[in-house]
Design a protein around this motif. Structure first.
Motif, PDB file in Angstrom:
ATOM      1  N   MET A 184      33.089  36.289  47.182  1.00  0.00           N
ATOM      2  CA  MET A 184      33.134  37.558  46.450  1.00  0.00           C
ATOM      3  C   MET A 184      32.372  38.680  47.172  1.00  0.00           C
ATOM      4  SD  MET A 184      32.923  36.467  42.432  1.00  0.00           S
ATOM      5  CE  MET A 184      33.381  38.136  41.908  1.00  0.00           C
ATOM      6  N   GLU A 199      34.194  43.321  25.311  1.00  0.00           N
ATOM      7  CA  GLU A 199      33.007  44.067  25.732  1.00  0.00           C
ATOM      8  C   GLU A 199      32.055  44.353  24.579  1.00  0.00           C
ATOM      9  OE1 GLU A 199      36.400  44.659  28.411  1.00  0.00           O
ATOM     10  OE2 GLU A 199      36.129  44.911  26.255  1.00  0.00           O
ATOM     11  N   LEU A 217      40.535  36.104  33.793  1.00  0.00           N
ATOM     12  CA  LEU A 217      41.101  37.412  33.482  1.00  0.00           C
ATOM     13  C   LEU A 217      41.046  38.326  34.695  1.00  0.00           C
ATOM     14  CD1 LEU A 217      39.566  38.009  29.934  1.00  0.00           C
ATOM     15  CD2 LEU A 217      41.983  37.675  30.463  1.00  0.00           C
ATOM     16  N   LEU A 218      39.933  38.260  35.424  1.00  0.00           N
ATOM     17  CA  LEU A 218      39.754  39.101  36.600  1.00  0.00           C
ATOM     18  C   LEU A 218      40.751  38.753  37.698  1.00  0.00           C
ATOM     19  CD1 LEU A 218      38.052  41.160  38.277  1.00  0.00           C
ATOM     20  CD2 LEU A 218      36.566  39.238  38.883  1.00  0.00           C
ATOM     21  N   THR A 219      41.002  37.472  37.895  1.00  0.00           N
ATOM     22  CA  THR A 219      41.783  37.048  39.055  1.00  0.00           C
ATOM     23  C   THR A 219      43.273  36.835  38.777  1.00  0.00           C
ATOM     24  OG1 THR A 219      41.127  34.765  38.587  1.00  0.00           O
ATOM     25  CG2 THR A 219      39.830  35.968  40.216  1.00  0.00           C
ATOM     26  N   LYS A 262      45.174  37.680  35.514  1.00  0.00           N
ATOM     27  CA  LYS A 262      45.890  38.434  34.481  1.00  0.00           C
ATOM     28  C   LYS A 262      46.784  39.537  35.043  1.00  0.00           C
ATOM     29  CE  LYS A 262      45.151  41.304  30.358  1.00  0.00           C
ATOM     30  NZ  LYS A 262      46.272  40.706  29.618  1.00  0.00           N
ATOM     31  N   HIS A 263      46.360  40.197  36.111  1.00  0.00           N
ATOM     32  CA  HIS A 263      47.085  41.371  36.590  1.00  0.00           C
ATOM     33  C   HIS A 263      47.943  41.087  37.816  1.00  0.00           C
ATOM     34  CE1 HIS A 263      44.952  43.694  33.621  1.00  0.00           C
ATOM     35  NE2 HIS A 263      43.820  43.183  34.058  1.00  0.00           N
ATOM     36  N   LEU A 305      36.407  34.779  31.778  1.00  0.00           N
ATOM     37  CA  LEU A 305      36.326  36.140  32.302  1.00  0.00           C
ATOM     38  C   LEU A 305      36.786  36.195  33.762  1.00  0.00           C
ATOM     39  CD1 LEU A 305      32.953  37.358  30.739  1.00  0.00           C
ATOM     40  CD2 LEU A 305      35.270  37.973  30.049  1.00  0.00           C
ATOM     41  N   HIS A 306      36.397  35.190  34.556  1.00  0.00           N
ATOM     42  CA  HIS A 306      36.859  35.131  35.944  1.00  0.00           C
ATOM     43  C   HIS A 306      38.384  34.990  36.004  1.00  0.00           C
ATOM     44  CE1 HIS A 306      33.508  35.176  38.785  1.00  0.00           C
ATOM     45  NE2 HIS A 306      32.776  34.562  37.869  1.00  0.00           N
TER      46      HIS A 306
END
Length: 305
Positions: free
Chosen positions: A304, A159, A244-246, A248-249, A241-242
Motif C-alpha cells: 500500500m 462513517e 469495499l476499497l479494493t 466494489k468499484h 472495509l478493505h
C-alpha cells in the motif's frame, strides 16, 4: 433463558422497584466517572440519526454514575422524559463490588458490561461477537434477525453510526413500507423475546438485534466474547472495509474474477487452497499464528506504499 440470573442480589433489588435498585448501586459505589448519552423527549426514546443523516440525535457527556441515577429517578416522574443511557461500561473497573456479588457461572472468564437507562430504543445492529444479555431491572424486548437478512434491513452509513457499526434504518415501531419495502421479508424471519428481571438471552455472532427498554429504570448486564479466533487476527470489519476499497468499484467482469478468487482462497469453497503445496511453501495459506498474521500485515503495508 428464563431466570438464568434470577438469584443475583441486583436482580432482587430491581424487583423491589426503581428506588431499590438505584439505592443498591449507590451503596456499592462507583469507582470512576461514566459516559452517558441523552436525546430530547421528541425523539420518542430512539437513539438514531438527525433527519438529514448529517449527525446523531443525541448528546454525550461524562459524570458520576450516582448523579446519572438520580437524574434517572427524576426523569421517571416526568410524562415525556428525555431518553437517557449509560452504555457498555466495564463493570470490573466501574462497580467492582457489583462484579463480585453478581456473577454468571457459565461465562466465568468473560468481562461483563452494564447498560443503564430509561425507556429507550436501539436500532437493529450486529456485533462481531457472541453475546449473552442478562436483564437486571425493568423489562427489555429484543428483536433478532439472522445475518442473511442484511439486504432487507437497509443498513445505514459506515462513517457515522450511533454505536460503531452500521445500524438498520428501519424504525421497528413504525416501519415505512414505502421507503423500506423489503423489510416485510426480514420481519418474516424475525424472532422476539421480552425479558423480565433475571431472564437472559443468547444473541449469536453477527445476528442483527434491536433492543427496547420498556421501563423508566432499566438495567442490563451483557457478556461479549469471541470463540475459536486465533490470536493476532485482524478484525473482519477491517477486512470488509478493505474489500469495499479494493473490489466494489471495479468493472463488473473484474469483480466476478475476484469473487472467484475470494471464494477459493478465503471461503475455501473448493477445499483447502494450499492442500497441493508442501508445508514449507504454503506461506500465507499456512496454519494461523501471530507470526503469520504479522507477516501479512507487513506485506499489506509494503503493497500500500
Amino acid at each position: 433463558m428464563r431466570q438464568l440470573v434470577g438469584d443475583w442480589p441486583a436482580v432482587e433489588a430491581g424487583r423491589q422497584g426503581d428506588a431499590s435498585i438505584v439505592r443498591y448501586l449507590g451503596e456499592i459505589g462507583s469507582a470512576r466517572p461514566v459516559s452517558a448519552i441523552a436525546a430530547s423527549p421528541g425523539e420518542g426514546g430512539r437513539f438514531f440519526y438527525t433527519p438529514d443523516l448529517t449527525g446523531l440525535n443525541f448528546v454525550s457527556g461524562q459524570g458520576r454514575l450516582e448523579m446519572f441515577l438520580e437524574d434517572l429517578l427524576r426523569a421517571a416522574e416526568v410524562s415525556d422524559p428525555p431518553a437517557m443511557a449509560v452504555q457498555s461500561e466495564d463493570i470490573a473497573s466501574l462497580l467492582p463490588r457489583f462484579a463480585d456479588e453478581n456473577r454468571l457461572a457459565i461465562l466465568p472468564q468473560v468481562a461483563p458490561k452494564i447498560w443503564i437507562g430509561n425507556r429507550i430504543r436501539v436500532a437493529p445492529h450486529y456485533d462481531g461477537k457472541e453475546n449473552v444479555a442478562c436483564c437486571v431491572a425493568g423489562r427489555r424486548r429484543f428483536t433478532l434477525f439472522p445475518p442473511d437478512q442484511i439486504g432487507n434491513l437497509y443498513p445505514g452509513p459506515f462513517e457515522l453510526t450511533p454505536a460503531g457499526t452500521p445500524v438498520s434504518m428501519v424504525d421497528l415501531a413504525e416501519p415505512d413500507e414505502e421507503a423500506h419495502p423489503r423489510f416485510a421479508e426480514a420481519w418474516r424471519h424475525a424472532a422476539q423475546a421480552t425479558l423480565d428481571p433475571g431472564d437472559a438471552i443468547y444473541i449469536p455472532y453477527g445476528w442483527w438485534h434491536g433492543v427496547e427498554s420498556l421501563e423508566p429504570v432499566s438495567i442490563l448486564v451483557n457478556y461479549w466474547w469471541t470463540q475459536d479466533v486465533p490470536d493476532g487476527l485482524t478484525s473482519p470489519y477491517v477486512g470488509l472495509l478493505h474489500a469495499l476499497l479494493t473490489f466494489k468499484h471495479l468493472p463488473p467482469e473484474q469483480r466476478d474474477v475476484w469473487r472467484e478468487m475470494v471464494n477459493y482462497y478465503v471461503f475455501e469453497q473448493q477445499g483447502d487452497p494450499a492442500a497441493h503445496l508442501p508445508d514449507h511453501a504454503k506461506g500465507v495459506l499456512g496454519p494461523p499464528s501471530p507470526a503469520l498474521f504479522a507477516q501479512m500485515h507487513e506485506m499489506i503495508r509494503q503493497l500500500m506504499r
